[in-house]
Design an enzyme around this catalytic site. Sequence first.
Site: not given
Ligand SMILES: Cc1cc2nc3c(=O)[nH]c(=O)nc-3n(C[C@H](O)[C@H](O)[C@H](O)COP(=O)(O)OP(=O)(O)OC[C@H]3O[C@@H](n4cnc5c(N)ncnc54)[C@H](O)[C@@H]3O)c2cc1C
Lengths: 348, 389
Positions: B125, B247
Amino acid sequence: MKFSHTQDQLDLRDAARDYLRGSCTSEALRTLVENNETSLGNWQELAELGLLGYLAAEEQGGLAMSVDGFVLLAEEAGYVALPEPLLEVAGIALPVLSALKTDATNTLVENICAGGQRLMVSHPLNPNLNQLDVADSVLLLQDDGAYLMSATECDLRPADSIDPLRNIQSIKAHPVEKHQLVGKDKVATLDELARQHGALITAAELLGLSAGMINMATEYAKERKQFGNPIGSYQAVKHHLSNAFVALEFARPVIYRAASAVSQNEATAALSVSHAKIAAIDVATLAAETAIQIHGGMGYTFEVDLHLWMKRVWAISGLWGDRNYHAQRVDQALFADSLATGPATTFS
Amino acid sequence: MQLQYTTQQEAFRQEVRSWLDAHVPKQPLPSLDTAEGFELHRDWERTLKSGEWGMITWPEDYGGRGCDLIEWLIFEEEYYRADAPLRVSQNGIFLLGPTLMEFGSPEQKQRFLPPMAAGDEIWAQSWSEPNAGSDMAAIRSKATRITEDGQDYYVLNGQKTWSSRAVFADWAFGIFRTDPESSRHHGLSFILYPLDLEGITIRPIRQLDGDPGFAEIFYDDVKVPVENRLGDEGQGWGIAMATAGFERGLMLRSPARFQRTAQKLIDLYKRSESSLSPRVRESVMQAYLNAEAYCFNTYYTASRLIDGGKIGAEASCNKIFWSELDRRMHRTAMSIMGAYAELSEHDPNAIDAGSWLDGYMFSLAGPIYAGSNEIQRNIIAERCLGLPR
Ligand SMILES: Cc1cc2nc3c(=O)[nH]c(=O)nc-3n(C[C@H](O)[C@H](O)[C@H](O)COP(=O)(O)OP(=O)(O)OC[C@H]3O[C@@H](n4cnc5c(N)ncnc54)[C@H](O)[C@@H]3O)c2cc1C
């Protein structure tokens, strides 16, 4: 396998909901509190709606419905913080009494269904009786037997609850032989029936109270403005309410599962009920603490209704076994009796 | 309320149980985040297919058995009871599959679903980008439409990240900006593409456990035929939201998984009971109760769906509940193991072959992936409770 209520159960729930939300209103409750009263005086209406005889057999004037549907009524009663002892009489005392099936108890069941008489269970886990009237009867469950007495034959002493809508009395009774329904040998079954219904129905009422408080706090958060915006637009407030909502969503099926186990008299019903009571106490405590936080200073007053719901939670959480009592029952099953756990054990 | 299985359902359970007893590998497979483990997990998918267990809720035409959701839950219970391998095909069968079922053309369904159920094509994905995580609408990777020799293509450019299993997978799905003038959730399209196309570079990323469980994907003029678009051009956001709903909803994390963990936690606790404080006992009990609660909730929801109900924003409640339950259970296990907690799966003295430590690390990702729990709380507040944005 179908984890859902029947259409009949849902229809009756809806009828009860319409009636209760229309009559047990915020204004009605406030008026009672102001006048130092605790009864809406609607007992006959509850009888006419069929709520009193929900669990009684048809030939006794009841609806012959089962307790897995009754919990829906208990939720509705909790949602509006109904002060009448509907649940105590129709949900707890009546099914215990019905189990006896003697001529005398059958007549009493009929009278209860018709709203002519009321009965409450006095038990070590339910020491104070709510809204006990001189005309009411008491079903006394003791180690040495079950006894039926009129309220006037008991030694009653007014007790004082923090919940202004609960008019409770502590009770001392000295039953003699003519009061005895069953003796020492048969009381255990009745006692377990009372414990299960008592804890289950109280859990369902707590669920309804929780939903009521979450709703009140949500509505307040939409209206109340600070820093130029509704407080409900702030994330800290949102997340508090979401947490309470998640807890509620996951407590509800636990209560429904326990209700089904009790109505089918399953071997693990007592365990399911203990789980239900624990889940209900936890969600109600969280919902109450969340709701007062979201109301700010207003929540600490008689100005908004929240305190009535919150106090009801405090009052009934410990009835029919507090959290510790039920946790010990689960503990016993899990660690001493080696209950089967894991996938594929839940419904078998 | 009818909380007993029918004889037919019991017979189905027996059928699943005996098949799994005969086929589940006796030794656990190496992690699917390694090259060797990935292929062994793919072999397992093919074994499942040989018994027609690839994705039992799908219609037979697409490699399924046409089972209902209760049968699905029974299957899952038996699956976790047997400690069968993790599903390397999960992005396909649980996420893209249902999305194709709803939005795919008949040709797309016929083309993609059967090999997905058979383990022949494993999917990754690709939503997230370096600057578009929680804020997925900030996606910048582009898909520019061109015509060449009478055939229409999208040309992909940009970068995705955190794509689970992309290092070893065959295909990927994701959303790309097809309208260069657009912003936020407009002008995005849902595109399916093989991961071995010219112009794709995959850089593995080591996860907490040291294995390359996900990857960055770079696109440099990657040509994909327009037939590989799912749904209409510009409709990608809505479709992706449906995928995200699957999901968080019923499929990805079934209760049996957590009931199995709770059961093993009880066992772990009993092995060292005498040296532990009553607080640990309380956590173990709560783990059992919450795993059961998750099970009741799932049967309740499944019964509602069978009666024609829909699952909406409540799916967010699910996601919060299971991810926090999983983390709590593993945290409790870590506390029970004391000085042995640090031993990895490679250490012969590790308790339960190091599975608790491994599970604890993965449980920490639960509140992050599939939309972080903070984002789920926002969704619940706004969509279930109606609070202002
Ligand atoms: C094991 C694992 C597997 C994954 N697999 C996939 C995959 O197959 N495909 C894919 O596309 N992605 C994948 N991901 C990515 C995952 O979808 C993202 O990590 C997730 O959506 C969070 O985005 P970010 O890491 O950029 O964190 P950020 O968006 O930078 O967030 C960091 C922190 O800030 C908080 N935050 C951000 N915005 C807000 C808000 N508006 N209000 C309150 N809090 C907020 C978040 O909750 C988090 O605690 C995977 C992640 C992991 C850990």
